[in-house]
Design a protein around this motif. Structure first.
Motif, mmCIF file in Angstrom:
data_model
loop_
_atom_site.group_PDB
_atom_site.id
_atom_site.type_symbol
_atom_site.label_atom_id
_atom_site.label_comp_id
_atom_site.label_asym_id
_atom_site.label_seq_id
_atom_site.Cartn_x
_atom_site.Cartn_y
_atom_site.Cartn_z
ATOM 1 N N GLY A 84 0.815 -1.210 0.000
ATOM 2 C CA GLY A 84 0.000 0.000 0.000
ATOM 3 C C GLY A 84 0.851 1.263 0.000
ATOM 4 N N LEU A 85 1.950 1.240 0.737
ATOM 5 C CA LEU A 85 2.844 2.394 0.761
ATOM 6 C C LEU A 85 3.556 2.573 -0.572
ATOM 7 C CD1 LEU A 85 4.306 1.999 4.344
ATOM 8 C CD2 LEU A 85 2.907 3.898 3.514
ATOM 9 N N ILE A 86 3.910 1.461 -1.214
ATOM 10 C CA ILE A 86 4.543 1.561 -2.535
ATOM 11 C C ILE A 86 3.572 2.196 -3.520
ATOM 12 C CG2 ILE A 86 5.381 0.200 -4.492
ATOM 13 C CD1 ILE A 86 6.574 -1.744 -2.432
ATOM 14 N N LYS A 87 2.318 1.729 -3.497
ATOM 15 C CA LYS A 87 1.313 2.300 -4.395
ATOM 16 C C LYS A 87 1.092 3.776 -4.085
ATOM 17 C CE LYS A 87 -3.338 1.664 -6.227
ATOM 18 N NZ LYS A 87 -3.115 2.812 -7.030
ATOM 19 N N PHE A 88 1.067 4.108 -2.787
ATOM 20 C CA PHE A 88 0.867 5.507 -2.397
ATOM 21 C C PHE A 88 1.999 6.384 -2.920
ATOM 22 C CE2 PHE A 88 1.433 9.077 0.480
ATOM 23 C CZ PHE A 88 0.157 9.633 0.458
ATOM 24 N N THR A 89 3.248 5.908 -2.805
ATOM 25 C CA THR A 89 4.374 6.718 -3.278
ATOM 26 C C THR A 89 4.384 6.815 -4.801
ATOM 27 O OG1 THR A 89 5.827 4.785 -3.152
ATOM 28 C CG2 THR A 89 5.838 6.289 -1.272
ATOM 29 N N GLN A 90 3.875 5.791 -5.484
ATOM 30 C CA GLN A 90 3.768 5.874 -6.941
ATOM 31 C C GLN A 90 2.690 6.872 -7.349
ATOM 32 O OE1 GLN A 90 3.040 1.783 -7.896
ATOM 33 N NE2 GLN A 90 5.214 1.254 -7.954
ATOM 34 N N ASP A 91 1.591 6.899 -6.601
ATOM 35 C CA ASP A 91 0.505 7.835 -6.904
ATOM 36 C C ASP A 91 0.833 9.263 -6.487
ATOM 37 O OD1 ASP A 91 -0.903 5.673 -7.858
ATOM 38 O OD2 ASP A 91 -2.178 5.478 -6.073
#
Length: 163
Positions: A73-80
């Motif tokens: 979830g944090l990886i996706k958040f940093t990508q977004d």
């Protein structure tokens, strides 16, 4: 009449006449007994304790599972949100908690590129370098942290000096 007797009791109580006299046994018994408000349940038999222990998950293992679930979830958040330094800081914390120090350092570097005055990221990356026995890199993190937060910098210095 009930109302008049209640009013009379209230007046007597306010006047202090309804208190127990000093030699009253009820008052002494209350003081003498001083029982705890609740009593602990007796321990379960040994067989029940063992059965519970077999199925129990240690708190540290449960925390690691929660962190493992948080990383994607944090990886996706940093990508977004690639310009949000706090996301990379949190990702670095998650990686660090899991023992993935190289990825944690990478996340902290990205955080510090976005926000060079993020003192907690400087401290955390410095403490990882201390953990990895990289004194030169830890000292560089200390030098960068010193003007931002002298208190945390002194904590990092203590860690570096223990190496």
């Amino acid at each position: 009449d009930v109302e008049s007797s209640i009013e009379q009791c209230v007046r007597l109580h306010q006047a202090g006449a309804l208190r127990h006299p000093p030699g009253d046994r009820r008052r002494a018994d209350r003081r003498r007994r001083r029982l705890p408000r609740h009593r602990a349940a007796p321990p379960p038999p040994a067989a029940q304790r063992r059965a519970r222990a077999d199925h129990a998950v240690p708190p540290a293992a449960e925390a690691n599972r929660a962190i493992d679930r948080a990383v994607p979830g944090l990886i996706k958040f940093t990508q977004d949100n690639p310009d949000y330094s706090d996301g990379f800081y949190l990702l670095g914390n998650a990686y660090s908690e899991n023992g993935n120090f190289e990825k944690a350092l990478e996340a902290y570097r990205k955080c510090l590129q976005l926000n060079p005055s993020f003192a907690r990221a400087w401290f955390n990356s410095g403490s990882i370098y201390v953990h990895l026995n990289k004194k030169a890199e830890a000292t560089a993190q200390y030098q960068a942290l010193l003007p931002l937060n002298p208190g945390r910098a002194s904590e990092l210095k203590v860690l570096i000096d223990k190496m």
